[in-house]
Write a protein that holds these residues in place. Structure first.
Motif, PDB file in Angstrom:
ATOM      1  N   ASN A  15      40.588  36.667  44.829  1.00  0.00           N
ATOM      2  CA  ASN A  15      41.864  36.584  45.465  1.00  0.00           C
ATOM      3  C   ASN A  15      42.536  37.788  45.139  1.00  0.00           C
ATOM      4  O   ASN A  15      43.588  37.999  45.663  1.00  0.00           O
ATOM      5  N   SER A  16      42.251  38.441  43.953  1.00  0.00           N
ATOM      6  CA  SER A  16      42.731  39.992  43.326  1.00  0.00           C
ATOM      7  C   SER A  16      42.156  41.041  42.635  1.00  0.00           C
ATOM      8  O   SER A  16      41.321  40.769  41.988  1.00  0.00           O
ATOM      9  N   ARG A  17      41.876  42.098  43.802  1.00  0.00           N
ATOM     10  CA  ARG A  17      41.678  43.093  43.130  1.00  0.00           C
ATOM     11  C   ARG A  17      41.710  43.511  41.937  1.00  0.00           C
ATOM     12  O   ARG A  17      40.365  43.810  40.768  1.00  0.00           O
ATOM     13  N   THR A  18      43.234  43.969  41.515  1.00  0.00           N
ATOM     14  CA  THR A  18      43.132  44.214  39.400  1.00  0.00           C
ATOM     15  C   THR A  18      42.761  43.062  38.398  1.00  0.00           C
ATOM     16  O   THR A  18      42.211  43.657  37.548  1.00  0.00           O
ATOM     17  N   THR A  98      46.521  37.592  30.989  1.00  0.00           N
ATOM     18  CA  THR A  98      45.999  37.250  31.896  1.00  0.00           C
ATOM     19  C   THR A  98      46.651  35.033  32.288  1.00  0.00           C
ATOM     20  O   THR A  98      46.758  35.090  31.476  1.00  0.00           O
ATOM     21  N   GLU A 102      42.628  32.743  35.718  1.00  0.00           N
ATOM     22  CA  GLU A 102      42.286  34.013  35.224  1.00  0.00           C
ATOM     23  C   GLU A 102      41.542  34.119  33.841  1.00  0.00           C
ATOM     24  O   GLU A 102      40.347  34.572  33.774  1.00  0.00           O
TER      25      GLU A 102
END
Length: 142
Positions: A15-18, A98, A102
């Motif tokens: 859901n989030s590459r970062t 985070t 996460e």
């Protein structure tokens, strides 16, 4: 248990590459801190032995991302290793924050690595009594 290597494949949240790269960097640094004899990362075609050079493999068919790692360790402790010395605790890097969902992934990976370290140390102690069948069945499901 007589093993001196382990290969592990972990699917990453896409859901989030970062966030995915934060997890991968943190995981790679923690694996490095464990002091394995050899660490190899699967890059999709071959094993790479570059230290801390993690690879995230993308499966475009299923739109999934994963990391695959292979570690090797000595079959017994080196003579200079003092088993009575306290172990260094791995702590999150300063500023690494985070959201709770996460953070759960990072904690799960950290807990898994700590459990593996404890199991390895237990197996490497020559005076250690082999674990009971019940304890073996519990760890086999991991």
């Amino acid at each position: 248990m007589g093993q001196s290597s382990f290969t592990w494949d972990m699917q990453l949240p896409s859901n989030s590459r970062t966030f995915m790269h934060q997890v991968a960097r943190n995981f790679a640094s923690r694996v490095e801190a464990l002091g394995f004899e050899q660490v190899e990362w699967w890059n999709g075609r071959e094993w790479s032995k570059q230290s801390r050079q993690y690879h995230i493999v993308h499966d475009p068919v299923y739109e999934k991302y994963h990391m695959k790692i292979r570690v090797r360790w000595l079959d017994r402790l080196p003579p200079e290793e003092d088993s009575s010395a306290p172990r260094r605790q791995v702590t999150p890097q300063p500023g690494f924050a985070t959201p709770s969902a996460e953070q759960g992934v990072v904690e799960q990976v950290s807990n898994w690595l700590e459990m593996q370290r404890q199991m390895l140390e237990q197996q490497l102690r020559p005076d250690q009594v082999p674990p009971s069948a019940d304890a073996h069945n519990t760890t086999a499901t991991l």
